[in-house]
Structures are given as structure tokens and as C-alpha cells.
Design a protein around this motif. Structure first.
Motif, PDB file in Angstrom:
ATOM      1  N   GLY A  20       6.401 -19.730   0.929  1.00 42.12           N
ATOM      2  CA  GLY A  20       6.009 -20.787   1.034  1.00 42.12           C
ATOM      3  C   GLY A  20       6.979 -21.831   0.257  1.00 42.12           C
ATOM      4  O   GLY A  20       6.524 -22.911  -0.725  1.00 42.12           O
ATOM      5  N   SER A  21       7.611 -20.806  -1.086  1.00 40.56           N
ATOM      6  CA  SER A  21       8.173 -22.128  -2.343  1.00 40.56           C
ATOM      7  C   SER A  21      10.101 -21.882  -1.677  1.00 40.56           C
ATOM      8  O   SER A  21      10.523 -20.817  -0.746  1.00 40.56           O
ATOM      9  N   PHE A  22      10.501 -22.353  -2.050  1.00 38.36           N
ATOM     10  CA  PHE A  22      12.078 -22.759  -2.227  1.00 38.36           C
ATOM     11  C   PHE A  22      12.931 -22.592  -3.845  1.00 38.36           C
ATOM     12  O   PHE A  22      12.202 -23.066  -4.510  1.00 38.36           O
ATOM     13  N   THR A  23      14.086 -21.887  -3.532  1.00 31.09           N
ATOM     14  CA  THR A  23      14.815 -22.224  -4.893  1.00 31.09           C
ATOM     15  C   THR A  23      15.984 -23.892  -4.428  1.00 31.09           C
ATOM     16  O   THR A  23      16.268 -23.538  -3.288  1.00 31.09           O
ATOM     17  N   LEU A  24      15.225 -24.237  -5.596  1.00 27.29           N
ATOM     18  CA  LEU A  24      16.536 -25.931  -6.063  1.00 27.29           C
ATOM     19  C   LEU A  24      17.552 -25.327  -6.592  1.00 27.29           C
ATOM     20  O   LEU A  24      17.069 -25.058  -7.831  1.00 27.29           O
TER      21      LEU A  24
END
Length: 198
Positions: A20-24
């Protein structure tokens, strides 16, 4: 006044290690450093929607912030990723209207989602960049530009969980390898483990 480094958005990818998380991935505008920031799904969606110029049926929170700011004639001057404590980034939104200048504390993900809506520049303090960024060589930058498909390297969770078992030299080797494979999420975790020891 502390030196600031201008950043641009280089990419957004799902984070395999945290569901549920992303890497920007933010990149130094006039340099070769990358700053990977883990963000939530909602903020990732808010950034992606604006970059892709998709207009949602109803305004999202960051669109609401823009309408509110415009209604009171506030302009966003810049976003500053100002600090990092225990692996958590902090940001400030600098804005003004005719009568006052205001600095608002924010999470970097929200601040960047707002920056893309106002077309405002994003900066990072040199202190945070020196602690948290990942250096890219000119050769790696060329490879990144010529690469047509993103790396889909699978990493074993067993290795991820035992970073503390590796020596500092080995961690630095692993960091170099993760960067060359464009595995920014893994590189960020290794960087955090290295920073814990320094």
C-alpha cells in the motif's frame, strides 16, 4: 541560511516491501543525486493524477487546498524538504499573499502533491540530501535514460530483514548494486541502515 538543492520528480513506483505504499524518486536538478521517499497510496495517487493531468469527478484534498489558497490570493513560493529524523522526512510549504508570508509544516508527500498543482519548485536542504540521497554516476544516469523498461528485480524478504547483520563495507557494496539495478526502494532501506550506524 542553509543551502537548498532544487529537485524534480523522476518517478513513482509501488513499494514491494511495504504493502500500500509507493516510492517517490526525486532527482537533483543540477546534479546526480536521487532522493527516494516512501509515501502512501493516497498521496501517490494525488501526485500521479496531477502529473497525468487527469481531472477527477470531484476535487481531491490537494485540489481543495489549491481552491482555498486561490480564494484568499495565496501563492505557493516553494516547497522545502527541510529535515529528516529517524528515517522520517519533514517539509515546509512557503507561501504568501499581498499582506503576509507564511510557512506551513507538511509531510513531503502532501507538499509535493500541492507543488505539482501550483507548478511550484521543490527544494531539499543540503543537510537532508547529504544524509539521505543516493549518488548516481554519469554512466548510471545514461543507463537510466537509455533503459526502456523499469527493472523488475525481486528481492528476498529474508535479505531485507537482516540488513543489520551485514558489515558497513558490505552494505555500501549492496547500496551500489541496488542503485545500478535502479532498485531505489532497496537502496533507501540500505541507506537508512548505513545512516543508523553513522
Amino acid at each position: 541560511m542553509e543551502k537548498l538543492v532544487e529537485l524534480e520528480i523522476l518517478g513513482l513506483s509501488s513499494n514491494h516491501s511495504q504493502s500500500g505504499s509507493f516510492t517517490l524518486v526525486m532527482g537533483e536538478v543540477h546534479g546526480s543525486r536521487r532522493l527516494p521517499i516512501v509515501i502512501g497510496m493516497f498521496e501517490a495517487q494525488a501526485i500521479a493524477i496531477e502529473i497525468e493531468k487527469i481531472i477527477p469527478n470531484r476535487p481531491m484534498t490537494h485540489d481543495l487546498f489549491k481552491s482555498f489558497a486561490n480564494s484568499f490570493n495565496f501563492e505557493i513560493d516553494k516547497i522545502i524538504i527541510s529535515d529528516m529524523k529517524e528515517g522520517v522526512f519533514y517539509a515546509k510549504i512557503q507561501c504568501h499573499n499581498k499582506t503576509s508570508e507564511v510557512e506551513i509544516d507538511s509531510r513531503p508527500s502532501d507538499a509535493i502533491a500541492i507543488a505539482v498543482r501550483f507548478d511550484s519548485p521543490v527544494f531539499c536542504s543540503e543537510k537532508v540530501m547529504s544524509e539521505a540521497s543516493i549518488e548516481f554516476s554519469e554512466e548510471e544516469k545514461k543507463e537510466e535514460k537509455s533503459s526502456t523498461k523499469p527493472s523488475s528485480q525481486k528481492t528476498s524478504s529474508k535479505k531485507e530483514n537482516s540488513l543489520k547483520d551485514f558489515t558497513l563495507d558490505k552494505l555500501n557494496q549492496m547500496l551500489d548494486k541496488a542503485i545500478s539495478n535502479e532498485d531505489y526502494e532497496k537502496a533507501a532501506r540500505i541507506r537508512d541502515e548505513i545512516n543508523k550506524r553513522n
